[in-house]
Design a protein around this motif. Structure first.
Motif, PDB file in Angstrom:
ATOM      1  N   ARG A  80      17.880  -4.901   6.280  1.00 52.05           N
ATOM      2  CA  ARG A  80      18.224  -3.479   6.187  1.00 52.05           C
ATOM      3  C   ARG A  80      18.712  -3.130   4.792  1.00 52.05           C
ATOM      4  NH1 ARG A  80      22.831  -0.560   9.976  1.00 52.05           N
ATOM      5  NH2 ARG A  80      22.953   1.397   8.823  1.00 52.05           N
ATOM      6  N   ARG A  81      19.381  -4.065   4.162  1.00 56.61           N
ATOM      7  CA  ARG A  81      19.895  -3.807   2.815  1.00 56.61           C
ATOM      8  C   ARG A  81      18.810  -3.997   1.751  1.00 56.61           C
ATOM      9  NH1 ARG A  81      25.027  -7.068   0.153  1.00 56.61           N
ATOM     10  NH2 ARG A  81      25.167  -5.861  -1.785  1.00 56.61           N
ATOM     11  N   ARG A  82      17.946  -4.996   1.933  1.00 56.52           N
ATOM     12  CA  ARG A  82      16.967  -5.307   0.898  1.00 56.52           C
ATOM     13  C   ARG A  82      15.685  -4.487   1.018  1.00 56.52           C
ATOM     14  NH1 ARG A  82      15.256 -11.356  -1.311  1.00 56.52           N
ATOM     15  NH2 ARG A  82      13.841 -10.594  -2.921  1.00 56.52           N
ATOM     16  N   TRP A  83      15.280  -4.199   2.264  1.00 56.08           N
ATOM     17  CA  TRP A  83      13.998  -3.499   2.480  1.00 56.08           C
ATOM     18  C   TRP A  83      14.208  -2.224   3.289  1.00 56.08           C
ATOM     19  CZ3 TRP A  83      13.662  -9.019   3.839  1.00 56.08           C
ATOM     20  CH2 TRP A  83      13.175  -9.808   2.787  1.00 56.08           C
ATOM     21  N   ALA A  84      15.248  -1.489   2.963  1.00 57.46           N
ATOM     22  CA  ALA A  84      15.600  -0.295   3.737  1.00 57.46           C
ATOM     23  C   ALA A  84      14.475   0.738   3.722  1.00 57.46           C
ATOM     24  CB  ALA A  84      16.886   0.319   3.191  1.00 57.46           C
ATOM     25  N   GLY A  85      13.818   0.905   2.573  1.00 60.23           N
ATOM     26  CA  GLY A  85      12.759   1.898   2.467  1.00 60.23           C
ATOM     27  C   GLY A  85      11.629   1.645   3.441  1.00 60.23           C
ATOM     28  N   LEU A  86      11.196   0.407   3.541  1.00 62.97           N
ATOM     29  CA  LEU A  86      10.101   0.055   4.455  1.00 62.97           C
ATOM     30  C   LEU A  86      10.499   0.302   5.902  1.00 62.97           C
ATOM     31  CD1 LEU A  86       7.328  -1.283   5.008  1.00 62.97           C
ATOM     32  CD2 LEU A  86       8.515  -3.485   4.992  1.00 62.97           C
ATOM     33  N   LEU A  87      11.716  -0.055   6.256  1.00 61.34           N
ATOM     34  CA  LEU A  87      12.149   0.051   7.648  1.00 61.34           C
ATOM     35  C   LEU A  87      12.342   1.498   8.092  1.00 61.34           C
ATOM     36  CD1 LEU A  87      14.713  -2.897   7.746  1.00 61.34           C
ATOM     37  CD2 LEU A  87      12.304  -2.915   8.394  1.00 61.34           C
ATOM     38  N   ARG A  88      12.498   2.425   7.130  1.00 61.75           N
ATOM     39  CA  ARG A  88      12.678   3.843   7.490  1.00 61.75           C
ATOM     40  C   ARG A  88      11.352   4.585   7.636  1.00 61.75           C
ATOM     41  NH1 ARG A  88      17.175   3.745   3.721  1.00 61.75           N
ATOM     42  NH2 ARG A  88      15.737   4.485   2.104  1.00 61.75           N
ATOM     43  N   GLU A  89      10.256   3.985   7.176  1.00 60.10           N
ATOM     44  CA  GLU A  89       8.981   4.692   7.165  1.00 60.10           C
ATOM     45  C   GLU A  89       8.381   4.842   8.561  1.00 60.10           C
ATOM     46  OE1 GLU A  89       6.370   2.743   4.462  1.00 60.10           O
ATOM     47  OE2 GLU A  89       7.487   3.361   2.673  1.00 60.10           O
ATOM     48  N   GLY A  92      -3.020   4.698   2.086  1.00 58.69           N
ATOM     49  CA  GLY A  92      -4.416   4.317   2.207  1.00 58.69           C
ATOM     50  C   GLY A  92      -4.674   3.055   1.405  1.00 58.69           C
ATOM     51  N   SER A  93      -5.622   2.268   1.858  1.00 52.27           N
ATOM     52  CA  SER A  93      -5.823   0.958   1.239  1.00 52.27           C
ATOM     53  C   SER A  93      -7.302   0.673   1.056  1.00 52.27           C
ATOM     54  CB  SER A  93      -5.190  -0.133   2.114  1.00 52.27           C
ATOM     55  OG  SER A  93      -5.638  -1.405   1.715  1.00 52.27           O
ATOM     56  N   PRO A  94      -7.692   0.176  -0.123  1.00 55.33           N
ATOM     57  CA  PRO A  94      -9.096  -0.203  -0.305  1.00 55.33           C
ATOM     58  C   PRO A  94      -9.495  -1.416   0.532  1.00 55.33           C
ATOM     59  CG  PRO A  94      -7.783  -0.850  -2.216  1.00 55.33           C
ATOM     60  CD  PRO A  94      -6.908  -0.007  -1.353  1.00 55.33           C
ATOM     61  N   ALA A 120      -1.201  -6.017   3.031  1.00 50.45           N
ATOM     62  CA  ALA A 120      -0.658  -4.663   3.117  1.00 50.45           C
ATOM     63  C   ALA A 120       0.613  -4.512   2.295  1.00 50.45           C
ATOM     64  CB  ALA A 120      -0.388  -4.305   4.575  1.00 50.45           C
ATOM     65  N   LEU A 121       1.515  -5.496   2.386  1.00 50.72           N
ATOM     66  CA  LEU A 121       2.774  -5.397   1.654  1.00 50.72           C
ATOM     67  C   LEU A 121       2.568  -5.551   0.152  1.00 50.72           C
ATOM     68  CD1 LEU A 121       5.147  -7.376   4.034  1.00 50.72           C
ATOM     69  CD2 LEU A 121       5.078  -4.899   3.662  1.00 50.72           C
ATOM     70  N   THR A 122       1.621  -6.397  -0.249  1.00 51.94           N
ATOM     71  CA  THR A 122       1.319  -6.549  -1.681  1.00 51.94           C
ATOM     72  C   THR A 122       0.787  -5.243  -2.255  1.00 51.94           C
ATOM     73  OG1 THR A 122       0.847  -8.908  -1.402  1.00 51.94           O
ATOM     74  CG2 THR A 122      -0.034  -7.825  -3.366  1.00 51.94           C
ATOM     75  N   GLU A 123      -0.117  -4.614  -1.517  1.00 46.02           N
ATOM     76  CA  GLU A 123      -0.661  -3.339  -1.981  1.00 46.02           C
ATOM     77  C   GLU A 123       0.423  -2.264  -2.022  1.00 46.02           C
ATOM     78  OE1 GLU A 123      -3.944  -2.400   0.531  1.00 46.02           O
ATOM     79  OE2 GLU A 123      -5.354  -3.581  -0.661  1.00 46.02           O
ATOM     80  N   ARG A 124       1.266  -2.240  -0.994  1.00 49.59           N
ATOM     81  CA  ARG A 124       2.349  -1.264  -0.972  1.00 49.59           C
ATOM     82  C   ARG A 124       3.284  -1.468  -2.156  1.00 49.59           C
ATOM     83  NH1 ARG A 124       7.585  -1.079   0.582  1.00 49.59           N
ATOM     84  NH2 ARG A 124       8.397   0.886   1.466  1.00 49.59           N
ATOM     85  N   PRO A 152       5.470   1.140  -7.796  1.00 49.37           N
ATOM     86  CA  PRO A 152       5.725   1.313  -9.223  1.00 49.37           C
ATOM     87  C   PRO A 152       4.782   2.326  -9.856  1.00 49.37           C
ATOM     88  CG  PRO A 152       5.742  -1.002  -8.638  1.00 49.37           C
ATOM     89  CD  PRO A 152       5.220  -0.268  -7.455  1.00 49.37           C
ATOM     90  N   ALA A 153       3.512   2.324  -9.403  1.00 51.88           N
ATOM     91  CA  ALA A 153       2.551   3.266  -9.948  1.00 51.88           C
ATOM     92  C   ALA A 153       2.969   4.694  -9.641  1.00 51.88           C
ATOM     93  CB  ALA A 153       1.169   2.981  -9.392  1.00 51.88           C
ATOM     94  N   ALA A 154       3.414   4.918  -8.400  1.00 61.52           N
ATOM     95  CA  ALA A 154       3.852   6.273  -8.019  1.00 61.52           C
ATOM     96  C   ALA A 154       5.072   6.698  -8.819  1.00 61.52           C
ATOM     97  CB  ALA A 154       4.166   6.292  -6.527  1.00 61.52           C
ATOM     98  N   ALA A 155       5.955   5.741  -9.083  1.00 58.85           N
ATOM     99  CA  ALA A 155       7.160   6.060  -9.855  1.00 58.85           C
ATOM    100  C   ALA A 155       6.808   6.430 -11.286  1.00 58.85           C
ATOM    101  CB  ALA A 155       8.115   4.864  -9.847  1.00 58.85           C
TER     102      ALA A 155
END
Length: 325
Positions: A149-158, A165-167, A308-312, A317-320
């Motif tokens: 919850r502390r390290r991957w909070a963003g993923l767990l809230r999605e 989308g993924s190629p 999936a997690l590697t692509e995410r 960083p690209a979006a940022a």
């Protein structure tokens, strides 16, 4: 994050460490030639490799518990924490499901008749080992949940619909469908054996069937179905408004169970030199095939998750960068 959550995480982690002490002590005694609680002392010599492996597995659990409370645990590479914890979740989570069912069967149906020729472990060893596993599982999973919850909070809230989308989505779906076919075969075989079927079992295993094995087969059948069902929900984006957390937890635990127990059974089958020798001399049956299918299905689930997690991780960083531009 409140101080209470830190306290709970630390308390759970140190409880997990303490829960490993009886098991590690017992294994250390057996490895050093002290067959405490063993009716057949010579068996420990033949099971030396398995005892060493299980000692190492519980030692890894200690390292994981420390990673959840020490500063270096936050800096450790994600895979170095996630992979052993995935296996640990599968192994300990399965025990947390199967043990109450087995105890319930004893309460409802009474104890199984003892085999007077069976020279195994003392009854207290079962209580020490599986009682320790139960405490260890609850504590370690609690500490990991708060760590995640502390390290991957963003993923767990999605939500499922938030997955980008993924190629490689077509590849992920193909791998998930192959895993589903394998898991369906595993579930069918395990459910059949859980209900009392003996076809496909080696003769010795068919003769030595007991309630504990039946419960484990039943739990494994459920895990096989749950793992691929949750994975298919994710890769086919079923009910996109649903929180990602629930199917993620299901696929994490169930696939870890398939990999952990299937892999352990294959290793134990190959490393044991007592009754396994008899099994190899007989027709091996379908058990190695089912165990292999379990492991392969779990590896396919792991591959889909890793892709999936590697692509995410690459998209964030690209979006940022784009948002700053």
């Amino acid at each position: 994050m409140g101080i209470n959550e830190n306290v709970v995480r630390a308390g759970a982690a140190w409880t997990a460490v303490a829960a490993t002490v009886p098991y590690l002590t017992l294994k250390l005694l057996w490895l050093t030639g002290h067959p405490v609680g063993v009716d057949d002392p010579g068996a420990m010599d033949r099971l030396w490799l398995l005892n060493l492996l299980t000692f190492g597995m519980d030692a890894i659990a200690v390292a994981l518990a420390l990673a959840f409370v020490r500063p270096w645990g936050r800096r450790a590479p994600a895979g170095l924490v996630a992979f052993p914890m995935w296996v640990a979740t599968g192994l300990l989570g399965t025990i947390l499901v199967a043990l109450p069912l087995y105890l319930l069967s004893l309460l409802v149906l009474g104890p199984e008749p003892a085999d007077p020729e069976d020279k195994g472990l003392g009854g207290w060893v079962f209580l020490v080992v599986y009682g320790g596993f139960a405490v260890q599982g609850l504590a370690l999973l609690t500490a990991f949940a708060l760590y995640a919850r502390r390290r991957w909070a963003g993923l767990l809230r999605e939500r499922i619909g938030d997955l980008p989308g993924s190629p490689t989505l077509t590849v992920q779906r193909v791998l998930a469908c192959v895993a589903a076919l394998l898991a369906a075969g595993v579930a069918a075989g395990r459910a059949y054996w859980a209900l009392g079927g003996t076809a496909g079992l080696p003769q010795v295993m068919a003769e030595d069937r007991n309630r504990g094995v039946a419960v484990m087969n039943g739990v494994t059948a459920v895990m096989a179905v749950a793992a691929v069902a949750a994975l298919l929900v994710l890769v086919f984006r079923i009910r996109p408004g649903r929180r990602l957390l629930v199917p993620l937890l299901v696929v994490w635990t169930a696939a870890g169970s398939l990999f952990g127990w299937g892999g352990w059974q294959l290793v134990a089958f190959g490393a044991t030199t007592t009754r396994v020798t008899e099994l190899r001399m007989a027709v091996p049956g379908l058990t190695p095939l089912v165990q292999t299918a379990q492991v392969v299905a779990a590896v396919l689930v792991l591959a889909v998750g890793a892709i999936a997690l590697t692509e995410r991780g690459g998209l964030r960083p690209a979006a940022a960068v784009e948002s700053r531009g």
